[in-house]
Write a protein that holds these residues in place. Structure first.
Motif, mmCIF file in Angstrom:
data_model
loop_
_atom_site.group_PDB
_atom_site.id
_atom_site.type_symbol
_atom_site.label_atom_id
_atom_site.label_comp_id
_atom_site.label_asym_id
_atom_site.label_seq_id
_atom_site.Cartn_x
_atom_site.Cartn_y
_atom_site.Cartn_z
ATOM 1 N N UNK A 257 -1.801 3.033 -7.824
ATOM 2 C CA UNK A 257 -2.079 3.987 -6.434
ATOM 3 C C UNK A 257 -2.210 5.334 -7.150
ATOM 4 N N UNK A 258 -3.190 6.116 -6.358
ATOM 5 C CA UNK A 258 -3.500 7.472 -6.902
ATOM 6 C C UNK A 258 -3.545 8.459 -5.702
ATOM 7 N N UNK A 259 -3.067 9.867 -5.786
ATOM 8 C CA UNK A 259 -3.375 10.651 -4.942
ATOM 9 C C UNK A 259 -4.916 11.395 -4.862
ATOM 10 N N UNK A 260 -5.286 12.322 -4.098
ATOM 11 C CA UNK A 260 -6.585 12.780 -4.150
ATOM 12 C C UNK A 260 -6.759 13.939 -5.369
ATOM 13 N N UNK A 261 -5.457 14.433 -5.956
ATOM 14 C CA UNK A 261 -5.675 15.390 -6.956
ATOM 15 C C UNK A 261 -5.472 16.694 -6.596
ATOM 16 N N UNK A 262 -4.780 17.604 -7.360
ATOM 17 C CA UNK A 262 -4.612 19.023 -7.158
ATOM 18 C C UNK A 262 -5.153 19.940 -8.173
ATOM 19 N N UNK B 106 0.770 -1.047 0.090
ATOM 20 C CA UNK B 106 0.039 0.082 -0.059
ATOM 21 C C UNK B 106 0.938 1.307 0.015
ATOM 22 N N UNK B 107 0.468 2.368 -0.923
ATOM 23 C CA UNK B 107 1.197 3.542 -0.699
ATOM 24 C C UNK B 107 -0.012 4.723 -0.473
ATOM 25 N N UNK B 108 0.508 5.638 0.131
ATOM 26 C CA UNK B 108 -0.386 6.953 0.343
ATOM 27 C C UNK B 108 0.431 7.878 -0.339
ATOM 28 N N UNK B 109 -0.389 8.827 -1.391
ATOM 29 C CA UNK B 109 0.185 9.783 -2.015
ATOM 30 C C UNK B 109 -0.649 10.955 -1.668
ATOM 31 N N UNK B 110 0.261 11.886 -1.351
ATOM 32 C CA UNK B 110 -0.269 13.332 -1.057
ATOM 33 C C UNK B 110 0.359 14.465 -1.844
ATOM 34 N N UNK B 111 -0.430 15.151 -2.684
ATOM 35 C CA UNK B 111 -0.094 16.218 -3.701
ATOM 36 C C UNK B 111 -0.003 17.621 -2.994
ATOM 37 N N UNK B 112 0.703 18.445 -3.533
ATOM 38 C CA UNK B 112 0.730 19.828 -2.998
ATOM 39 C C UNK B 112 1.303 20.749 -4.072
ATOM 40 N N UNK B 113 0.881 21.890 -4.264
ATOM 41 C CA UNK B 113 1.436 22.834 -5.211
ATOM 42 C C UNK B 113 0.657 23.422 -6.274
ATOM 43 N N UNK C 32 -0.872 12.070 -13.769
ATOM 44 C CA UNK C 32 -1.846 12.032 -14.707
ATOM 45 C C UNK C 32 -2.684 13.686 -14.608
ATOM 46 N N UNK C 33 -3.341 14.001 -15.574
ATOM 47 C CA UNK C 33 -4.319 15.030 -15.353
ATOM 48 C C UNK C 33 -5.308 14.881 -16.052
ATOM 49 N N UNK C 34 -6.459 15.421 -15.811
ATOM 50 C CA UNK C 34 -7.880 15.444 -16.383
ATOM 51 C C UNK C 34 -8.475 16.878 -16.202
ATOM 52 N N UNK D 298 -3.263 14.579 -11.185
ATOM 53 C CA UNK D 298 -3.056 13.263 -9.877
ATOM 54 C C UNK D 298 -1.812 12.509 -9.975
ATOM 55 N N UNK D 299 -1.234 12.605 -8.823
ATOM 56 C CA UNK D 299 0.019 11.776 -8.433
ATOM 57 C C UNK D 299 -0.231 10.184 -8.596
ATOM 58 N N UNK D 300 0.469 9.507 -9.333
ATOM 59 C CA UNK D 300 0.422 8.033 -9.381
ATOM 60 C C UNK D 300 1.652 7.395 -9.109
#
Length: 120
Positions: free
Chosen positions: A109-114, A1-8, A37-39, A94-96
């Motif tokens: 694994x995906x972060x929550x998005x910024x 398991x990985x937790x990803x936390x984006x910022x910026x 990724x981006x959407x 999104x960080x992956x």
């Protein structure tokens, strides 16, 4: 398991720059490949850039020459330096990560998005 936390993320004018960061915690092996990724609204999700633990990189054609992906393995953190931004770069980023590199994804694994918004 990985937790990803984006910022910026944030709002920037056309031609400006932003730097995104993503810190991974948990399984080190599950962050061998990290990327973004981006959407954008109404558009398909796009793989922007990926970097492996041995620092091999890959970029979408749409960002080559403007975006730079890097990582600090000691901190298990990946960065995305975005220069010469234009309104078409507006999206949720999104960080992956995953245990291996996949040219076209998917990533486990995906972060929550910024949100990144490029507008005058």
């Amino acid at each position: 398991q990985v937790q990803l936390v984006e910022s910026g993320g944030g709002l920037v004018q056309p031609g400006g720059s932003l730097r995104l960061s993503c810190a991974a915690s948990g399984s080190i092996s599950s962050s061998y490949a990290m990327g973004w990724y981006r959407q954008a609204p109404g558009k398909q999700r796009e793989l922007v850039a990926v970097i492996t633990r041995d620092l091999s990189t890959n970029y979408a054609d749409s960002v080559k020459g403007r975006f730079t992906i890097s990582r600090d393995n000691a901190k298990n953190t990946v960065y995305l330096q975005m220069n010469s931004l234009n309104p078409e770069d507006t999206a949720v980023y999104y960080c992956v990560s995953d245990v291996t590199y996949r040219h076209n994804g998917p990533y486990a694994y995906w972060g929550q998005g910024t949100q990144v918004t490029v507008s005058s």
